[in-house]
Design an enzyme around this catalytic site. Structure first.
Site, mmCIF file in Angstrom:
data_model
loop_
_atom_site.group_PDB
_atom_site.id
_atom_site.type_symbol
_atom_site.label_atom_id
_atom_site.label_comp_id
_atom_site.label_asym_id
_atom_site.label_seq_id
_atom_site.Cartn_x
_atom_site.Cartn_y
_atom_site.Cartn_z
ATOM 1 N N LYS A 13 0.862 -1.082 -0.112
ATOM 2 C CA LYS A 13 0.281 -0.274 -0.235
ATOM 3 C C LYS A 13 0.273 1.526 0.058
ATOM 4 C CE LYS A 13 -2.092 -1.118 3.891
ATOM 5 N NZ LYS A 13 -1.339 -2.445 4.693
ATOM 6 N N ARG A 88 -8.660 1.247 10.317
ATOM 7 C CA ARG A 88 -8.344 -0.262 10.844
ATOM 8 C C ARG A 88 -8.722 -0.984 11.221
ATOM 9 N NH1 ARG A 88 -2.391 0.080 10.006
ATOM 10 N NH2 ARG A 88 -1.273 -1.975 10.517
ATOM 11 N N ARG A 127 11.984 -6.145 4.776
ATOM 12 C CA ARG A 127 12.026 -5.658 4.470
ATOM 13 C C ARG A 127 13.320 -4.874 4.640
ATOM 14 N NH1 ARG A 127 6.698 -1.901 4.850
ATOM 15 N NH2 ARG A 127 6.750 -2.394 7.148
ATOM 16 N N ARG A 160 12.885 -2.722 10.291
ATOM 17 C CA ARG A 160 11.899 -2.292 11.698
ATOM 18 C C ARG A 160 11.692 -2.713 12.043
ATOM 19 N NH1 ARG A 160 7.183 0.156 7.930
ATOM 20 N NH2 ARG A 160 5.272 -0.904 9.613
ATOM 21 N N ARG A 171 1.375 -9.153 13.420
ATOM 22 C CA ARG A 171 0.581 -8.135 13.363
ATOM 23 C C ARG A 171 -0.331 -8.729 11.694
ATOM 24 N NH1 ARG A 171 4.994 -5.112 10.628
ATOM 25 N NH2 ARG A 171 3.846 -3.691 9.409
HETATM 26 P P1 AMP Z 1 1.698 0.791 9.638
HETATM 27 O O1 AMP Z 1 2.990 0.824 9.273
HETATM 28 O O2 AMP Z 1 0.646 0.994 8.563
HETATM 29 O O3 AMP Z 1 2.103 -1.331 9.212
HETATM 30 O O4 AMP Z 1 1.482 0.683 10.895
HETATM 31 C C1 AMP Z 1 2.375 0.627 11.662
HETATM 32 C C2 AMP Z 1 1.662 -0.038 13.291
HETATM 33 O O5 AMP Z 1 1.678 1.421 13.893
HETATM 34 C C3 AMP Z 1 0.146 -0.729 13.306
HETATM 35 O O6 AMP Z 1 1.571 -1.844 14.162
HETATM 36 C C4 AMP Z 1 -0.363 -0.040 14.921
HETATM 37 O O7 AMP Z 1 0.658 -0.318 16.029
HETATM 38 C C5 AMP Z 1 0.349 1.080 14.125
HETATM 39 N N1 AMP Z 1 -1.097 1.457 13.652
HETATM 40 C C6 AMP Z 1 -1.111 2.153 12.201
HETATM 41 N N2 AMP Z 1 -2.531 2.683 11.642
HETATM 42 C C7 AMP Z 1 -2.459 2.725 12.423
HETATM 43 C C8 AMP Z 1 -4.064 2.418 12.232
HETATM 44 N N3 AMP Z 1 -5.058 3.240 11.625
HETATM 45 N N4 AMP Z 1 -4.911 2.350 13.989
HETATM 46 C C9 AMP Z 1 -4.483 1.435 15.431
HETATM 47 N N5 AMP Z 1 -3.039 1.448 14.425
HETATM 48 C C10 AMP Z 1 -2.213 2.097 13.926
#
Ligand code: AMP
Length: 214
Positions: A13, A88, A127, A160, A171
């Site tokens: 994404k 989410r 990654r 990361r 996740r």
């Molecule tokens: P991402 O980079 O989108 O995979 O986000 C990394 C982490 O940020 C996720 O595993 C969550 O802990 C937190 N996070 C990101 N977006 C959200 C969201 N919309 N709601 C809750 N937690 C989020």
């Protein structure tokens, strides 16, 4: 264009959003990026978010909704936006509907990035990110010429914290439990557009462009 990118972590994404952002001058709003930036700069929000992020869980809805309420009012959103990683959960989607209604804005669509689970695991655990310029690599699919060193700027590559295998598995479980129900939510509203996210990146972008009429 105002769209949501929906799909599991590692579906691509963020990568495709970056391409479309540059091509069409859209705002790319990644909640994960905003949260990581807050963690880096040590804000109160960052401190709250970090413990959830490190375990692979979700940051509480009220925190995310307040953050996005502000972000969507910023001027760069007027020319269109891509929401990447938000909503989410169903409560977040309901809050977003209310927010957009209040702003008199409608969405053009919700793009669902469909991808096999094993490919996602390989992508995420492989990654690596340049600590200096942010360029993204993958030890399996897009490695650097010199291992561990950014081709673009010579910076050091890092992984990361939440791309470690045990966190990745968590996740993906969280995605299935809390985010996958949004597929039905948007399908019932007639907004869902499915895209095969396992194909080459430029084909994914082309499929999205076609789907939203760009
Ligand atoms: P991402 O980079 O989108 O995979 O986000 C990394 C982490 O940020 C996720 O595993 C969550 O802990 C937190 N996070 C990101 N977006 C959200 C969201 N919309 N709601 C809750 N937690 C989020």
């Amino acid at each position: 264009m105002r769209v949501i990118f929906l799909g599991s972590p590692g579906a691509g994404k963020g990568t495709q959003a970056a391409v479309l952002k540059d091509r069409y001058g859209l705002a790319h709003i990644s909640t994960g990026d905003i949260l990581r930036e807050n963690v880096r700069s040590g804000t109160a929000l960052g401190k709250t978010a970090k413990k959830y992020m490190d375990s692979g869980g979700l940051v509480p809805d009220d925190v995310i909704i307040a953050m996005m309420k502000e972000r969507l009012q910023e001027p760069d959103c007027r020319g269109g936006f891509i929401l990447d990683g938000f909503p989410r959960t169903v409560p977040q989607a309901e809050a977003l509907d209310r927010l957009l209604d209040g702003m008199g804005i409608t969405l053009d669509g919700v793009i669902l990035f469909e991808i096999p689970r094993q490919l996602v695991i390989d992508r995420l655990t492989g990654r690596r990110v340049c600590g200096s310029c942010g360029e993204i690599y993958n030890v399996r699919f897009k490695n650097t010429k010199v291992p561990g060193v950014c081709d673009r700027c010579g910076g050091e590559l890092t992984q990361r914290d939440d791309d470690r295998e045990e966190v990745v598995i968590r996740r993906l479980e969280v995605y299935e439990e809390q985010t996958a129900p949004l597929v039905r939510y948007y399908e019932e509203k007639g907004r869902l557009i499915r895209v095969d996210a396992g194909q080459e990146g430029d084909r994914v972008v082309a499929a999205i462009e076609k789907a939203v009429g760009l």
